[in-house]
Design a protein around this motif. Structure first.
Motif, PDB file in Angstrom:
ATOM      1  N   UNK A  86       0.817  -1.203   0.000  1.00  0.00           N
ATOM      2  CA  UNK A  86       0.000   0.000   0.000  1.00  0.00           C
ATOM      3  C   UNK A  86       0.851   1.252   0.000  1.00  0.00           C
ATOM      4  N   UNK A  87       0.192   2.381   0.248  1.00  0.00           N
ATOM      5  CA  UNK A  87       0.846   3.683   0.288  1.00  0.00           C
ATOM      6  C   UNK A  87       0.697   4.233   1.690  1.00  0.00           C
ATOM      7  N   UNK A  88       1.779   4.695   2.258  1.00  0.00           N
ATOM      8  CA  UNK A  88       1.747   5.236   3.610  1.00  0.00           C
ATOM      9  C   UNK A  88       2.881   4.667   4.442  1.00  0.00           C
ATOM     10  N   UNK A  89       2.678   4.692   5.746  1.00  0.00           N
ATOM     11  CA  UNK A  89       3.718   4.310   6.689  1.00  0.00           C
ATOM     12  C   UNK A  89       3.439   2.923   7.260  1.00  0.00           C
ATOM     13  N   UNK A  90       4.468   2.100   7.287  1.00  0.00           N
ATOM     14  CA  UNK A  90       4.448   0.836   8.009  1.00  0.00           C
ATOM     15  C   UNK A  90       5.274   0.994   9.264  1.00  0.00           C
TER      16      UNK A  90
END
Length: 117
Positions: free
Chosen positions: A61-65
């Motif tokens: 996905x897109x964003x922070x892990x």
């Protein structure tokens, strides 16, 4: 034909000797979990001798892990990463000997988390 077989035997002996001499710590403690959802847990991995733990994590996905590692005596280690970056590895230093757990969280699954030492 004999020279080719002879060279192959020598190469095999050299590679085999290298494997025998490899330090056992380099192959110790690989445990991992892969999950179809965005959060993945790995619980109670025993036998860590103390020192440095390698953490392997991946989400999509897109964003922070974010990954977390925790163990004895309240030890914890965490970090964030870009979910779109693909699988990566980090290290946790000065971890005491014992049993460890880990978790990864991300915007989208599948996800995976692994510990090595």
């Amino acid at each position: 034909m004999r020279k080719i077989l002879s060279r192959g035997a020598i190469a095999t002996a050299v590679v085999g000797a290298g494997l025998v001499l490899a330090p056992p710590m380099a192959m110790a403690g690989p445990e991992s979990a892969t999950c179809s959802v965005s959060d993945c847990d790995l619980f109670d991995v025993p036998g860590f001798p103390g020192g440095t733990i390698s953490v392997d994590a991946d989400v999509h996905g897109v964003g922070i892990g974010r990954w977390y590692v925790w163990g004895p005596n309240g030890y914890s280690c965490t970090n964030t990463f870009q979910a779109s970056a693909g699988p990566a590895s980090w290290v946790c230093h000065n971890a005491p000997a014992g049993t460890y757990s880990a978790r990864v969280e991300g915007p989208q699954g599948p996800s995976s988390i692994g510990l090595r030492w």
